[in-house]
Motif scaffolding. Structure first.
Motif, mmCIF file in Angstrom:
data_model
loop_
_atom_site.group_PDB
_atom_site.id
_atom_site.type_symbol
_atom_site.label_atom_id
_atom_site.label_comp_id
_atom_site.label_asym_id
_atom_site.label_seq_id
_atom_site.Cartn_x
_atom_site.Cartn_y
_atom_site.Cartn_z
ATOM 1 N N SER A 9 0.813 -1.157 0.024
ATOM 2 C CA SER A 9 0.107 -0.054 0.028
ATOM 3 C C SER A 9 0.962 1.343 -0.045
ATOM 4 O O SER A 9 1.949 1.263 0.509
ATOM 5 C CB SER A 9 -0.988 0.053 1.028
ATOM 6 O OG SER A 9 -1.570 1.189 1.321
ATOM 7 N N ARG A 14 -0.936 0.462 6.561
ATOM 8 C CA ARG A 14 -2.149 -0.493 6.283
ATOM 9 C C ARG A 14 -1.858 -1.557 5.258
ATOM 10 O O ARG A 14 -0.916 -1.113 4.322
ATOM 11 C CB ARG A 14 -3.311 0.494 5.772
ATOM 12 C CG ARG A 14 -3.936 1.156 7.062
ATOM 13 C CD ARG A 14 -5.116 2.021 6.358
ATOM 14 N NE ARG A 14 -4.554 3.042 5.533
ATOM 15 C CZ ARG A 14 -5.363 3.910 4.918
ATOM 16 N NH1 ARG A 14 -6.516 3.901 5.188
ATOM 17 N NH2 ARG A 14 -4.937 4.938 4.062
ATOM 18 N N PRO A 172 -17.048 3.363 3.883
ATOM 19 C CA PRO A 172 -15.719 3.597 3.743
ATOM 20 C C PRO A 172 -15.481 4.058 2.067
ATOM 21 O O PRO A 172 -16.290 3.391 1.187
ATOM 22 C CB PRO A 172 -14.882 2.243 3.937
ATOM 23 C CG PRO A 172 -15.981 1.508 4.864
ATOM 24 C CD PRO A 172 -17.267 1.840 4.155
ATOM 25 N N ASP A 173 -14.618 4.719 1.772
ATOM 26 C CA ASP A 173 -14.343 5.254 0.330
ATOM 27 C C ASP A 173 -13.339 4.149 -0.233
ATOM 28 O O ASP A 173 -12.925 2.994 0.437
ATOM 29 C CB ASP A 173 -13.731 6.644 0.170
ATOM 30 C CG ASP A 173 -12.455 6.614 0.959
ATOM 31 O OD1 ASP A 173 -11.885 5.875 1.254
ATOM 32 O OD2 ASP A 173 -12.147 7.857 1.027
ATOM 33 N N GLU A 175 -10.202 4.188 -1.338
ATOM 34 C CA GLU A 175 -8.944 3.908 -0.611
ATOM 35 C C GLU A 175 -9.118 3.078 0.418
ATOM 36 O O GLU A 175 -8.138 2.297 0.849
ATOM 37 C CB GLU A 175 -8.265 5.283 -0.333
ATOM 38 C CG GLU A 175 -6.988 5.161 0.189
ATOM 39 C CD GLU A 175 -5.926 6.364 0.235
ATOM 40 O OE1 GLU A 175 -4.965 6.595 0.887
ATOM 41 O OE2 GLU A 175 -6.811 7.598 0.301
ATOM 42 N N ALA A 176 -9.800 3.246 1.401
ATOM 43 C CA ALA A 176 -10.165 2.686 2.808
ATOM 44 C C ALA A 176 -10.628 1.149 2.251
ATOM 45 O O ALA A 176 -9.864 0.210 3.132
ATOM 46 C CB ALA A 176 -11.295 3.095 3.628
ATOM 47 N N ARG A 177 -11.179 0.847 1.407
ATOM 48 C CA ARG A 177 -11.677 -0.408 0.894
ATOM 49 C C ARG A 177 -10.704 -1.163 0.483
ATOM 50 O O ARG A 177 -10.304 -2.426 0.968
ATOM 51 C CB ARG A 177 -12.668 -0.528 -0.048
ATOM 52 C CG ARG A 177 -14.126 -0.243 0.313
ATOM 53 C CD ARG A 177 -14.736 -0.963 1.512
ATOM 54 N NE ARG A 177 -16.070 -1.000 1.486
ATOM 55 C CZ ARG A 177 -16.650 -1.562 2.640
ATOM 56 N NH1 ARG A 177 -16.252 -2.720 3.361
ATOM 57 N NH2 ARG A 177 -18.017 -1.523 2.807
ATOM 58 N N THR A 179 -7.064 -0.813 0.977
ATOM 59 C CA THR A 179 -5.796 -0.817 1.919
ATOM 60 C C THR A 179 -6.479 -1.214 3.350
ATOM 61 O O THR A 179 -5.478 -1.471 4.152
ATOM 62 C CB THR A 179 -5.345 0.702 1.938
ATOM 63 O OG1 THR A 179 -6.521 1.462 2.645
ATOM 64 C CG2 THR A 179 -4.866 1.244 0.808
ATOM 65 N N ALA A 180 -7.917 -1.753 3.477
ATOM 66 C CA ALA A 180 -8.017 -2.542 4.568
ATOM 67 C C ALA A 180 -7.449 -3.808 5.036
ATOM 68 O O ALA A 180 -6.799 -4.443 4.032
ATOM 69 C CB ALA A 180 -9.589 -2.861 4.688
ATOM 70 N N SER A 216 -17.989 3.383 -2.094
ATOM 71 C CA SER A 216 -16.562 3.133 -2.622
ATOM 72 C C SER A 216 -16.807 2.838 -4.025
ATOM 73 O O SER A 216 -16.706 1.546 -4.528
ATOM 74 C CB SER A 216 -15.663 2.076 -1.950
ATOM 75 O OG SER A 216 -16.555 1.044 -1.815
ATOM 76 N N TYR A 249 -4.306 2.592 -5.445
ATOM 77 C CA TYR A 249 -3.744 2.419 -3.908
ATOM 78 C C TYR A 249 -2.820 1.222 -3.834
ATOM 79 O O TYR A 249 -2.448 1.006 -2.792
ATOM 80 C CB TYR A 249 -5.132 2.098 -3.270
ATOM 81 C CG TYR A 249 -6.019 3.145 -3.482
ATOM 82 C CD1 TYR A 249 -5.997 4.440 -3.173
ATOM 83 C CD2 TYR A 249 -7.119 2.797 -4.162
ATOM 84 C CE1 TYR A 249 -6.929 5.407 -3.568
ATOM 85 C CE2 TYR A 249 -8.395 3.693 -4.454
ATOM 86 C CZ TYR A 249 -7.970 4.948 -4.236
ATOM 87 O OH TYR A 249 -9.055 5.973 -4.732
#
Length: 254
Positions: A9, A14, A172-173, A175-177, A179-180, A216, A249
């Motif tokens: 990432s 993350r 979540p957007d 990026e959050a999805r 990089t989780a 997302s 990402y």
């Protein structure tokens, strides 16, 4: 068997969705079998809280709030929503993402056509209602008058460009999805669930997935394209749509 090393990432500590994970895990779904001829199961992930978005009782427009996966009307909720607005004779509030590599002008008239065969074509009279997201993704966000010009062509006239945040999915957007820590399993699981939804024509379950993933849009596009591919090929092929959705990402740097 050798495998590609996962990408890392750009978001520091993350863990990003890995190329190895997305290219191997999703492809071994459906009726394929591995060790000891046991079917591959949908990954087990913890339940997420999904925020409901009630439709106001006094809403006087048809809401068209989704991501177009492209393809025929029966699999494209954006196409279906526009057709519903025409049938009901109402304006539509459109908050719709479209994936296309066609050139989209910044002013004047603009047309959005998903880069998938047999897709809808959406022409809007005011290109300022369209915003570019990550590469290849465009958001049309406006209340519009809808005219159907043919089986798959719609002409939209912008009435206003106020965003109806109260109608939009929360979560979540992209990026959050991507990089989780559990991105591989969670996104793979959603794709497999959607494949079942498509096979069973389960509108209620699809709506739950839209609410869960709609914030997302690139990932939701990838889930839809992957789910359709899995459903169409009985699990034999998934494509690389999820990799494309999360590519911004991911990094190949050590």
């Amino acid at each position: 068997m050798s495998r590609a090393m996962p990408f890392r990432s750009r978001a520091g500590s993350r863990t990003a969705l890995s190329i190895a994970g997305i290219s191997t895990a999703v492809l071994v779904t459906g009726c394929q079998v591995v060790d000891a001829e046991r079917p591959v199961e949908t990954p087990s992930v913890s339940a997420e809280d999904v925020t409901s978005v009630p439709t106001p009782s006094d809403l006087d427009v048809t809401p068209v709030i989704d991501v177009s996966p492209g393809g025929p009307q029966e699999t494209d909720p954006v196409w279906q929503g526009l057709a519903q607005a025409v049938e009901s004779g109402t304006d539509a509030y459109v908050h719709a993402w479209v994936h296309t590599y066609q050139e989209v002008p910044e002013d004047g008239e603009a047309t959005l056509t998903p880069d998938t065969p047999d897709s809808v074509s959406i022409t809007v009279d005011d290109a300022s209602a369209i915003t570019e997201g990550q590469s290849g993704f465009y958001l049309l966000d406006a209340t519009v008058e809808v005219e159907q010009l043919g089986g798959s062509a719609f002409s939209l006239t912008v009435v206003d460009t106020e965003t109806r945040s109260d109608l939009l999915p929360q979560g979540p957007d992209d990026e959050a999805r991507c990089t989780a820590d559990d991105a591989n399993d969670r996104i793979q699981a959603a794709s497999q669930v959607l494949a079942d939804v498509i096979r069973e024509d389960d509108a209620e379950q699809r709506e739950q997935l839209r609410l869960q993933w709609g914030a997302s849009p690139a990932v939701w596009w990838g889930i839809q394209r992957t789910g359709s591919a899995l459903a169409d090929t009985d699990g034999e092929s998934a494509g690389d749509f999820l990799l494309e959705a999360c590519e911004p990402y991911l990094s190949d740097e050590g």
